[in-house]
Write a protein that holds these residues in place. Sequence first.
Motif, PDB file in Angstrom:
ATOM      1  N   GLY A  42     -33.115 -27.422 -29.333  1.00 17.49           N
ATOM      2  CA  GLY A  42     -32.276 -26.258 -29.009  1.00 17.49           C
ATOM      3  C   GLY A  42     -30.832 -26.516 -29.390  1.00 17.49           C
ATOM      4  O   GLY A  42     -29.982 -26.755 -28.537  1.00 17.49           O
ATOM      5  N   THR A  43     -30.548 -26.465 -30.669  1.00 19.31           N
ATOM      6  CA  THR A  43     -29.231 -26.834 -31.175  1.00 19.31           C
ATOM      7  C   THR A  43     -28.195 -25.744 -30.921  1.00 19.31           C
ATOM      8  O   THR A  43     -28.537 -24.569 -30.694  1.00 19.31           O
ATOM      9  N   THR A  44     -26.926 -26.144 -31.013  1.00 19.36           N
ATOM     10  CA  THR A  44     -25.852 -25.166 -30.861  1.00 19.36           C
ATOM     11  C   THR A  44     -25.880 -24.145 -31.997  1.00 19.36           C
ATOM     12  O   THR A  44     -25.499 -22.988 -31.790  1.00 19.36           O
ATOM     13  N   ASN A  45     -26.332 -24.550 -33.178  1.00 18.83           N
ATOM     14  CA  ASN A  45     -26.458 -23.588 -34.289  1.00 18.83           C
ATOM     15  C   ASN A  45     -27.462 -22.493 -33.949  1.00 18.83           C
ATOM     16  O   ASN A  45     -27.210 -21.312 -34.213  1.00 18.83           O
ATOM     17  N   ARG A  46     -28.577 -22.875 -33.369  1.00 14.48           N
ATOM     18  CA  ARG A  46     -29.580 -21.883 -32.974  1.00 14.48           C
ATOM     19  C   ARG A  46     -29.040 -20.982 -31.860  1.00 14.48           C
ATOM     20  O   ARG A  46     -29.306 -19.775 -31.841  1.00 14.48           O
ATOM     21  N   ILE A  47     -28.313 -21.579 -30.929  1.00 13.48           N
ATOM     22  CA  ILE A  47     -27.743 -20.786 -29.834  1.00 13.48           C
ATOM     23  C   ILE A  47     -26.745 -19.769 -30.376  1.00 13.48           C
ATOM     24  O   ILE A  47     -26.763 -18.592 -29.998  1.00 13.48           O
ATOM     25  N   ALA A  48     -25.864 -20.220 -31.272  1.00 10.62           N
ATOM     26  CA  ALA A  48     -24.868 -19.315 -31.849  1.00 10.62           C
ATOM     27  C   ALA A  48     -25.539 -18.193 -32.624  1.00 10.62           C
ATOM     28  O   ALA A  48     -25.132 -17.022 -32.532  1.00 10.62           O
ATOM     29  N   GLU A  49     -26.580 -18.536 -33.376  1.00 10.69           N
ATOM     30  CA  GLU A  49     -27.295 -17.510 -34.149  1.00 10.69           C
ATOM     31  C   GLU A  49     -27.932 -16.483 -33.217  1.00 10.69           C
ATOM     32  O   GLU A  49     -27.873 -15.273 -33.462  1.00 10.69           O
ATOM     33  N   ARG A  50     -28.542 -16.971 -32.147  1.00 16.20           N
ATOM     34  CA  ARG A  50     -29.183 -16.064 -31.192  1.00 16.20           C
ATOM     35  C   ARG A  50     -28.147 -15.179 -30.494  1.00 16.20           C
ATOM     36  O   ARG A  50     -28.402 -14.004 -30.204  1.00 16.20           O
ATOM     37  N   ALA A  51     -26.967 -15.740 -30.218  1.00 13.56           N
ATOM     38  CA  ALA A  51     -25.900 -14.985 -29.561  1.00 13.56           C
ATOM     39  C   ALA A  51     -25.133 -14.082 -30.522  1.00 13.56           C
ATOM     40  O   ALA A  51     -24.260 -13.320 -30.098  1.00 13.56           O
ATOM     41  N   ARG A  52     -25.434 -14.202 -31.820  1.00 11.67           N
ATOM     42  CA  ARG A  52     -24.791 -13.420 -32.878  1.00 11.67           C
ATOM     43  C   ARG A  52     -23.281 -13.666 -32.917  1.00 11.67           C
ATOM     44  O   ARG A  52     -22.482 -12.740 -32.988  1.00 11.67           O
ATOM     45  N   ILE A  53     -22.931 -14.956 -32.842  1.00 14.43           N
ATOM     46  CA  ILE A  53     -21.532 -15.348 -33.000  1.00 14.43           C
ATOM     47  C   ILE A  53     -21.488 -16.555 -33.939  1.00 14.43           C
ATOM     48  O   ILE A  53     -22.516 -17.190 -34.206  1.00 14.43           O
ATOM     49  N   SER A  54     -20.310 -16.888 -34.438  1.00 16.82           N
ATOM     50  CA  SER A  54     -20.173 -18.055 -35.304  1.00 16.82           C
ATOM     51  C   SER A  54     -20.224 -19.326 -34.461  1.00 16.82           C
ATOM     52  O   SER A  54     -19.940 -19.302 -33.254  1.00 16.82           O
ATOM     53  N   ILE A  55     -20.592 -20.436 -35.099  1.00 16.94           N
ATOM     54  CA  ILE A  55     -20.625 -21.705 -34.382  1.00 16.94           C
ATOM     55  C   ILE A  55     -19.229 -22.078 -33.900  1.00 16.94           C
ATOM     56  O   ILE A  55     -19.055 -22.660 -32.828  1.00 16.94           O
ATOM     57  N   GLY A  56     -18.208 -21.704 -34.677  1.00 18.13           N
ATOM     58  CA  GLY A  56     -16.826 -21.965 -34.259  1.00 18.13           C
ATOM     59  C   GLY A  56     -16.473 -21.225 -32.983  1.00 18.13           C
ATOM     60  O   GLY A  56     -15.779 -21.765 -32.109  1.00 18.13           O
ATOM     61  N   SER A  57     -16.958 -19.991 -32.863  1.00 20.35           N
ATOM     62  CA  SER A  57     -16.704 -19.221 -31.645  1.00 20.35           C
ATOM     63  C   SER A  57     -17.391 -19.863 -30.442  1.00 20.35           C
ATOM     64  O   SER A  57     -16.832 -19.923 -29.340  1.00 20.35           O
ATOM     65  N   LEU A  58     -18.613 -20.356 -30.654  1.00 16.91           N
ATOM     66  CA  LEU A  58     -19.326 -21.017 -29.554  1.00 16.91           C
ATOM     67  C   LEU A  58     -18.523 -22.221 -29.060  1.00 16.91           C
ATOM     68  O   LEU A  58     -18.374 -22.423 -27.846  1.00 16.91           O
ATOM     69  N   TYR A  59     -17.997 -23.010 -30.006  1.00 15.85           N
ATOM     70  CA  TYR A  59     -17.264 -24.214 -29.616  1.00 15.85           C
ATOM     71  C   TYR A  59     -15.926 -23.907 -28.944  1.00 15.85           C
ATOM     72  O   TYR A  59     -15.325 -24.789 -28.339  1.00 15.85           O
ATOM     73  N   GLN A  60     -15.461 -22.671 -29.045  1.00 23.04           N
ATOM     74  CA  GLN A  60     -14.272 -22.283 -28.283  1.00 23.04           C
ATOM     75  C   GLN A  60     -14.579 -22.216 -26.782  1.00 23.04           C
ATOM     76  O   GLN A  60     -13.680 -22.329 -25.952  1.00 23.04           O
ATOM     77  N   TYR A  61     -15.856 -22.018 -26.463  1.00 24.86           N
ATOM     78  CA  TYR A  61     -16.259 -21.878 -25.065  1.00 24.86           C
ATOM     79  C   TYR A  61     -16.891 -23.148 -24.504  1.00 24.86           C
ATOM     80  O   TYR A  61     -16.683 -23.496 -23.339  1.00 24.86           O
ATOM     81  N   PHE A  62     -17.703 -23.817 -25.310  1.00 23.99           N
ATOM     82  CA  PHE A  62     -18.419 -25.011 -24.851  1.00 23.99           C
ATOM     83  C   PHE A  62     -18.365 -26.083 -25.936  1.00 23.99           C
ATOM     84  O   PHE A  62     -18.620 -25.803 -27.100  1.00 23.99           O
ATOM     85  N   PRO A  63     -18.083 -27.341 -25.553  1.00 23.89           N
ATOM     86  CA  PRO A  63     -17.967 -28.393 -26.563  1.00 23.89           C
ATOM     87  C   PRO A  63     -19.298 -28.857 -27.136  1.00 23.89           C
ATOM     88  O   PRO A  63     -19.335 -29.435 -28.231  1.00 23.89           O
ATOM     89  N   ASN A  64     -20.400 -28.626 -26.428  1.00 23.38           N
ATOM     90  CA  ASN A  64     -21.711 -29.103 -26.865  1.00 23.38           C
ATOM     91  C   ASN A  64     -22.798 -28.463 -25.999  1.00 23.38           C
ATOM     92  O   ASN A  64     -22.493 -27.756 -25.035  1.00 23.38           O
ATOM     93  N   LYS A  65     -24.041 -28.749 -26.333  1.00 27.08           N
ATOM     94  CA  LYS A  65     -25.133 -28.103 -25.588  1.00 27.08           C
ATOM     95  C   LYS A  65     -25.313 -28.713 -24.194  1.00 27.08           C
ATOM     96  O   LYS A  65     -25.837 -28.052 -23.294  1.00 27.08           O
ATOM     97  N   ASP A  66     -24.872 -29.971 -23.992  1.00 25.70           N
ATOM     98  CA  ASP A  66     -24.920 -30.539 -22.638  1.00 25.70           C
ATOM     99  C   ASP A  66     -24.079 -29.708 -21.676  1.00 25.70           C
ATOM    100  O   ASP A  66     -24.477 -29.448 -20.542  1.00 25.70           O
ATOM    101  N   ALA A  67     -22.898 -29.308 -22.134  1.00 28.25           N
ATOM    102  CA  ALA A  67     -22.009 -28.498 -21.299  1.00 28.25           C
ATOM    103  C   ALA A  67     -22.624 -27.131 -21.003  1.00 28.25           C
ATOM    104  O   ALA A  67     -22.460 -26.575 -19.914  1.00 28.25           O
TER     105      ALA A  67
END
Length: 206
Positions: A42-67
């Motif tokens: 369950g990578t952050t890339n898959r999460i970002a794709e599912r959320a329909r946002i860029s991976i950069g946007s995801l990392y603005q909110y959470f540093p990694n999938k553990d968080a």
Amino acid sequence: MTSGQRRLQPRKQPRQVRAELTRKRILDAAAHIFTEYGYAAGTTNRIAERARISIGSLYQYFPNKDAILLELLTLHLEEGRAAMALGQDGELPESLEELLRVFIRAQIENHQDDPRLLRLMIEQVPHAPALLDRIQQYEQENFDYFRALFGRHPEVRVTDLDTATRLVLSTLHFGVHPLVAAPEPVDPVRLENEMVTMLSGYLKAG
């Protein structure tokens, strides 16, 4: 704060509605991805794709999938706190059986939304000090509330209320969690009835 603690902290606390919605989309997407692919895949890339946002946007909110997983478990704890505090703002049933049923049912319902995700959170969540402190506070609040509740109930006959309260709360936690999150979960109605019978009988025994 250590570097390990920092890597589990959300990076951005939403202050606007749009930011809050984005954060919720990330968490919802992560719940689906972790359940569908497992935590390792369950990578952050898959999460970002599912959320329909860029991976950069995801990392603005959470540093990694553990968080992200840690935040999902924190939300689950908050929902559990709300479920276990049902009687604080309203009337509770008078009989001990029905009183216990209110809380047992709430606990079961809080774990039924996605048992696979619950099992994953139990097995994979990082043991962060902040989370452990939150769990300890949550458990102490529950103990204080139920110790007072049992202490004033006329049907409760046990003499050692401290031990009885801890036993009841441990049964609710360790009974509901694994049985609802198991690959073949126990029927929720049967689980509720059996737990009501078991716990009311114990509290009335004296």
